[in-house]
Design a protein around this motif. Structure first.
Motif, PDB file in Angstrom:
ATOM      1  N   VAL A 128       0.836  -1.211   0.000  1.00 40.86           N
ATOM      2  CA  VAL A 128       0.000   0.000   0.000  1.00 40.86           C
ATOM      3  C   VAL A 128       0.867   1.256   0.000  1.00 40.86           C
ATOM      4  CG1 VAL A 128      -1.890   1.222   1.169  1.00 40.86           C
ATOM      5  CG2 VAL A 128      -1.718  -1.265   1.381  1.00 40.86           C
ATOM      6  N   ALA A 129       0.552   2.200  -0.900  1.00 40.62           N
ATOM      7  CA  ALA A 129       1.174   3.528  -0.860  1.00 40.62           C
ATOM      8  C   ALA A 129       0.182   4.468  -0.191  1.00 40.62           C
ATOM      9  CB  ALA A 129       1.484   4.016  -2.276  1.00 40.62           C
ATOM     10  N   ILE A 130       0.647   5.178   0.842  1.00 43.83           N
ATOM     11  CA  ILE A 130      -0.231   6.109   1.558  1.00 43.83           C
ATOM     12  C   ILE A 130       0.276   7.520   1.296  1.00 43.83           C
ATOM     13  CG2 ILE A 130      -1.141   6.815   3.819  1.00 43.83           C
ATOM     14  CD1 ILE A 130      -0.435   3.932   4.777  1.00 43.83           C
ATOM     15  N   ILE A 131      -0.577   8.376   0.743  1.00 44.65           N
ATOM     16  CA  ILE A 131      -0.193   9.766   0.475  1.00 44.65           C
ATOM     17  C   ILE A 131      -0.749  10.615   1.615  1.00 44.65           C
ATOM     18  CG2 ILE A 131      -0.214  11.629  -1.217  1.00 44.65           C
ATOM     19  CD1 ILE A 131      -1.164   9.573  -3.322  1.00 44.65           C
ATOM     20  N   GLY A 132       0.122  11.211   2.423  1.00 42.94           N
ATOM     21  CA  GLY A 132      -0.339  12.077   3.507  1.00 42.94           C
ATOM     22  C   GLY A 132      -0.122  11.474   4.876  1.00 42.94           C
ATOM     23  N   GLY A 133       0.483  12.271   5.773  1.00 44.81           N
ATOM     24  CA  GLY A 133       0.819  11.791   7.115  1.00 44.81           C
ATOM     25  C   GLY A 133       0.154  12.599   8.207  1.00 44.81           C
ATOM     26  N   GLY A 134      -1.152  12.860   8.070  1.00 45.58           N
ATOM     27  CA  GLY A 134      -1.950  13.394   9.176  1.00 45.58           C
ATOM     28  C   GLY A 134      -2.502  12.222   9.968  1.00 45.58           C
ATOM     29  N   ILE A 135      -3.536  12.472  10.784  1.00 47.94           N
ATOM     30  CA  ILE A 135      -4.034  11.390  11.629  1.00 47.94           C
ATOM     31  C   ILE A 135      -4.588  10.248  10.788  1.00 47.94           C
ATOM     32  CG2 ILE A 135      -6.399  12.299  12.025  1.00 47.94           C
ATOM     33  CD1 ILE A 135      -5.742  11.363  15.078  1.00 47.94           C
ATOM     34  N   VAL A 136      -5.164  10.556   9.611  1.00 47.33           N
ATOM     35  CA  VAL A 136      -5.740   9.485   8.784  1.00 47.33           C
ATOM     36  C   VAL A 136      -4.627   8.606   8.208  1.00 47.33           C
ATOM     37  CG1 VAL A 136      -7.060   8.963   6.708  1.00 47.33           C
ATOM     38  CG2 VAL A 136      -7.809  10.812   8.211  1.00 47.33           C
ATOM     39  N   GLY A 137      -3.619   9.246   7.589  1.00 44.84           N
ATOM     40  CA  GLY A 137      -2.562   8.474   6.933  1.00 44.84           C
ATOM     41  C   GLY A 137      -1.772   7.641   7.934  1.00 44.84           C
ATOM     42  N   VAL A 138      -1.416   8.244   9.071  1.00 48.44           N
ATOM     43  CA  VAL A 138      -0.586   7.533  10.045  1.00 48.44           C
ATOM     44  C   VAL A 138      -1.389   6.406  10.708  1.00 48.44           C
ATOM     45  CG1 VAL A 138       0.662   7.827  12.231  1.00 48.44           C
ATOM     46  CG2 VAL A 138       1.043   9.423  10.363  1.00 48.44           C
ATOM     47  N   THR A 139      -2.688   6.657  10.992  1.00 46.09           N
ATOM     48  CA  THR A 139      -3.503   5.585  11.579  1.00 46.09           C
ATOM     49  C   THR A 139      -3.679   4.440  10.576  1.00 46.09           C
ATOM     50  OG1 THR A 139      -4.716   7.247  12.836  1.00 46.09           O
ATOM     51  CG2 THR A 139      -5.685   5.058  12.753  1.00 46.09           C
ATOM     52  N   THR A 140      -3.905   4.781   9.311  1.00 49.58           N
ATOM     53  CA  THR A 140      -4.047   3.729   8.298  1.00 49.58           C
ATOM     54  C   THR A 140      -2.789   2.864   8.274  1.00 49.58           C
ATOM     55  OG1 THR A 140      -5.419   5.203   6.965  1.00 49.58           O
ATOM     56  CG2 THR A 140      -4.525   3.273   5.841  1.00 49.58           C
ATOM     57  N   ALA A 141      -1.619   3.528   8.270  1.00 45.90           N
ATOM     58  CA  ALA A 141      -0.356   2.785   8.241  1.00 45.90           C
ATOM     59  C   ALA A 141      -0.232   1.882   9.464  1.00 45.90           C
ATOM     60  CB  ALA A 141       0.813   3.770   8.189  1.00 45.90           C
ATOM     61  N   SER A 142      -0.608   2.406  10.630  1.00 44.45           N
ATOM     62  CA  SER A 142      -0.486   1.599  11.854  1.00 44.45           C
ATOM     63  C   SER A 142      -1.431   0.389  11.811  1.00 44.45           C
ATOM     64  CB  SER A 142      -0.742   2.527  13.047  1.00 44.45           C
ATOM     65  OG  SER A 142      -1.511   1.941  14.027  1.00 44.45           O
ATOM     66  N   GLN A 143      -2.613   0.580  11.241  1.00 44.86           N
ATOM     67  CA  GLN A 143      -3.568  -0.530  11.116  1.00 44.86           C
ATOM     68  C   GLN A 143      -3.060  -1.574  10.114  1.00 44.86           C
ATOM     69  OE1 GLN A 143      -6.645  -1.017  12.751  1.00 44.86           O
ATOM     70  NE2 GLN A 143      -5.869   0.584  14.104  1.00 44.86           N
ATOM     71  N   LEU A 144      -2.426  -1.100   9.031  1.00 44.67           N
ATOM     72  CA  LEU A 144      -1.886  -2.036   8.038  1.00 44.67           C
ATOM     73  C   LEU A 144      -0.745  -2.847   8.646  1.00 44.67           C
ATOM     74  CD1 LEU A 144      -1.869   0.271   4.867  1.00 44.67           C
ATOM     75  CD2 LEU A 144      -3.450  -1.612   5.353  1.00 44.67           C
ATOM     76  N   LYS A 145       0.051  -2.175   9.468  1.00 46.14           N
ATOM     77  CA  LYS A 145       1.177  -2.874  10.123  1.00 46.14           C
ATOM     78  C   LYS A 145       0.630  -3.997  11.012  1.00 46.14           C
ATOM     79  CE  LYS A 145       5.566  -1.760  12.321  1.00 46.14           C
ATOM     80  NZ  LYS A 145       6.562  -1.704  11.267  1.00 46.14           N
ATOM     81  N   GLU A 146      -0.437  -3.687  11.756  1.00 47.51           N
ATOM     82  CA  GLU A 146      -1.033  -4.722  12.623  1.00 47.51           C
ATOM     83  C   GLU A 146      -1.583  -5.886  11.807  1.00 47.51           C
ATOM     84  OE1 GLU A 146      -3.814  -3.281  15.525  1.00 47.51           O
ATOM     85  OE2 GLU A 146      -2.315  -1.993  16.474  1.00 47.51           O
ATOM     86  N   ARG A 147      -1.971  -5.612  10.555  1.00 44.16           N
ATOM     87  CA  ARG A 147      -2.517  -6.669   9.693  1.00 44.16           C
ATOM     88  C   ARG A 147      -1.420  -7.344   8.866  1.00 44.16           C
ATOM     89  NH1 ARG A 147      -6.273  -3.148  10.915  1.00 44.16           N
ATOM     90  NH2 ARG A 147      -8.506  -3.437  10.589  1.00 44.16           N
ATOM     91  N   GLY A 148      -0.151  -6.974   9.088  1.00 49.54           N
ATOM     92  CA  GLY A 148       0.979  -7.642   8.434  1.00 49.54           C
ATOM     93  C   GLY A 148       1.210  -7.212   6.993  1.00 49.54           C
ATOM     94  N   LEU A 149       0.708  -6.028   6.590  1.00 51.37           N
ATOM     95  CA  LEU A 149       0.899  -5.562   5.213  1.00 51.37           C
ATOM     96  C   LEU A 149       2.041  -4.549   5.147  1.00 51.37           C
ATOM     97  CD1 LEU A 149      -2.879  -5.147   4.363  1.00 51.37           C
ATOM     98  CD2 LEU A 149      -1.326  -6.784   3.324  1.00 51.37           C
TER      99      LEU A 149
END
Ligand SMILES: Cc1cc2nc3c(=O)[nH]c(=O)nc-3n(C[C@H](O)[C@H](O)[C@H](O)COP(=O)(O)OP(=O)(O)OC[C@H]3O[C@@H](n4cnc5c(N)ncnc54)[C@H](O)[C@@H]3O)c2cc1C
Ligand code: FES
Length: 509
Positions: free
Chosen positions: A31-52
């Motif tokens: 996954v490529a995430i554009i933007g590091g506000g609360i949405v982008g960083v939370t999405t990344a953290s959730q993806l990490k928990e899901r092993g992506l």
């Protein structure tokens, strides 16, 4: 205005530097995430928990844009939101909104605790109050609905405010935090095991499976556009969300005068406020107030004067930090989260938080990660970004757009300089030069900074933001620096440099 007030968000001024590298080269991730506000960083953290695996590309610094300029209440109480959602979408949808925001709130509390993020997180009650008789019934109705939905709501007149109210709703177990420290702290846990975070890396080109900066390209199975408003023409969200700008001030306060809860009024002009205690034990209060149109200096001055009067009169607070912040009201009042369109080039988006995007932005990150991991999530029924509901809301929405158009013709400043020679130090204005709209600012040293005033998104004329010293577009909320660099989209290209006829002639000579 206090002479010494800083033109900066207190939260950004008091957060440690994050220092992620900028992106170069080529990378392939899930996954490529554009933007590091609360949405982008939370999405990344959730993806990490899901092993992506993922690469997060932030144009500036993580957490320092809209998130780092908010009043930072993390609540499922959002003024009179549930009655509106129930009226437009039904009670089941209001239940989804409640569940999403309670989950968002719990997730922030859980992550801050579990990961040891130092972000001044405190559980506090949230209050929405009114001093006007005609809003009392709205509060009563909102509380009744909230209780039916299982939310921790009650009616009260005991708010802890230094003035009487006619009615208020109290929501227990809500939270407040230091937003920039929270986002930077969460971002710091992301790199490694297939997770990458880059700063100073503006995405200028994208597709459903790629995001490119001017220094390289990320290939991915999915692209998440967590840029507050989706970029460019993506999903045409700029036409379904109305931008609004607010003054924000923060100053030290007598601890005895700081209310224990977080407060917002129903009536306009809105007053939203809360306390904060810094690591040295000093008490602060933050306030935000009436909305004003982007680039409308006279309205901006009135909005600041209004909120500064309120803060001084009721709490004895003088602004030590002053800044502005914007958000978007979606035309049917529910945020848009999910696929940008049904077409082949779709990416994932989250927008339209209506100034309630911290619990909701966290919920959006969970929902986006669920969509990517192919997990069913009932919230999608309400938030689906592809929904078309031009029913209620459309009339007010069109009126707001018509007002923007009228302003573009009428101009913004009551004092209109005749030419750039007439600009005083610290002043900015849009003027016609050789038939072109030019945005000019004279700095304190007397030097003139001039760029084209034509917004690179869709050609509206930008206006001056006196507090932040930026050029802001009234049409869809793009913001640009004094040198024309993009600060906030949907624009992705800078304002063009202004080259005067004299310069052109001397260059070609
Ligand atoms: C005055 C005010 C007060 C508020 N107070 C509250 C509150 O108390 N509670 C609450 O819940 N909500 C509040 N909000 C709303 C909340 O702050 C926002 O809804 C939320 O922070 C939005 O988060 P975001 O991640 O979508 O946006 P952002 O935090 O702006 O993150 C988007 C990021 O994308 C980056 N970006 C943009 N374009 C590109 C590009 N081309 N390439 C790479 N990166 C890019 C930006 O630099 C930015 O860092 C408030 C809003 C306002 C205006
Ligand atoms: S933001 Fe759309 S025209 Fe400026």
């Amino acid at each position: 205005m206090a002479a010494a007030a800083r033109r900066q968000s207190y939260w950004n001024a008091t957060a440690p530097a994050s220092g992620f590298p900028s992106f170069t080269g080529d990378l392939e991730v899930d996954v490529a995430i554009i933007g590091g506000g609360i949405v982008g960083v939370t999405t990344a953290s959730q993806l990490k928990e899901r092993g992506l695996s993922f690469a997060l590309l932030e144009a500036r610094r993580v957490g320092e844009e809209v998130t780092g300029k908010s009043t930072a209440k993390v609540t499922s109480q959002h003024n009179i939101k549930y009655t509106t959602i129930e009226r437009k979408f039904g009670e089941e949808s209001a239940r989804h909104y409640a569940d999403a925001n309670e989950t968002g709130l719990r997730t922030v509390v859980d992550l801050a605790g579990r990961l040891g993020i130092d972000c001044s997180l405190e559980r506090r009650p949230a209050f929405t109050y009114t001093k006007e008789e005609h809003h009392v019934a709205e509060i009563e109705k909102e509380v009744e609905l909230a209780r039916r939905l299982g939310l921790p709501a009650s009616l009260t007149r005991d708010t802890g405010l230094p003035f009487d109210v006619l009615a208020a709703m109290r929501w227990d177990d809500q939270a407040q935090f230091h937003p920039t420290r929270y986002v930077k702290g969460l971002a710091a846990t992301l790199p490694g095991n297939g997770g990458y975070v880059f700063e100073g890396s503006r995405v200028i080109d994208w597709g459903k499976d790629r995001a490119a900066t001017d220094a390289g390209s990320v290939r991915a199975k999915h692209v998440v556009m967590a840029t507050h408003l989706p970029l460019g023409q993506t999903g045409l969200f700029y036409a379904e969300n109305h931008p609004h700008m607010h003054p924000v001030i923060m100053g030290q306060a007598d601890p005895a005068r700081v209310p224990a809860g977080m407060h917002i009024s129903v009536e306009t002009p809105h007053h939203s406020l809360r306390g904060h205690r810094d690591e040295n034990g000093r008490s602060w209060m933050i306030f935000t107030g009436p909305t004003f149109k982007h680039g409308h200096v006279d309205q901006e001055r009135q909005a600041f004067a209004q909120i500064e009067r309120f803060a001084a009169e009721h709490f004895g607070v003088t602004a030590e930090y002053r800044w502005t912040n914007e958000d978007y009201t979606p035309m049917d009042h529910a945020p848009f989260v999910g696929w940008s369109s049904g077409g082949a080039g779709a990416c994932l988006v989250a927008t339209g938080f209506d100034a309630w995007g911290l619990s909701m932005g966290t919920a959006a990150g969970i929902l986006l990660a669920d969509i990517i991991a192919d997990r069913a999530n009932p919230w999608l029924d309400l938030f689906d970004a592809r929904r078309i509901k031009p029913i209620a809301g459309a009339k007010d929405f069109l009126k707001a757009n018509a007002e923007v158009a009228a302003d573009l013709v009428g101009g913004y400043l009551s004092r209109k300089p005749h030419g750039f020679d007439d600009l005083r130090p610290g002043e900015g204005a849009v003027l016609k030069v050789d038939g072109h709209n030019v945005a000019g600012y004279r700095d304190e040293g007397g030097a003139l900074h001039a760029v084209s005033a034509v917004c690179t998104h869709m050609g509206c004329i930008v206006g001056w933001n006196e507090t932040d010293r930026t050029w802001d577009c009234p049409c869809h909320g793009s913001r640009f620096g004094l040198d024309g660099a993009v600060i906030h989209g949907p624009a992705v290209k800078p304002l063009a440099p202004h080259v005067s006829k004299k310069d052109q002639a001397s260059r070609s000579a």
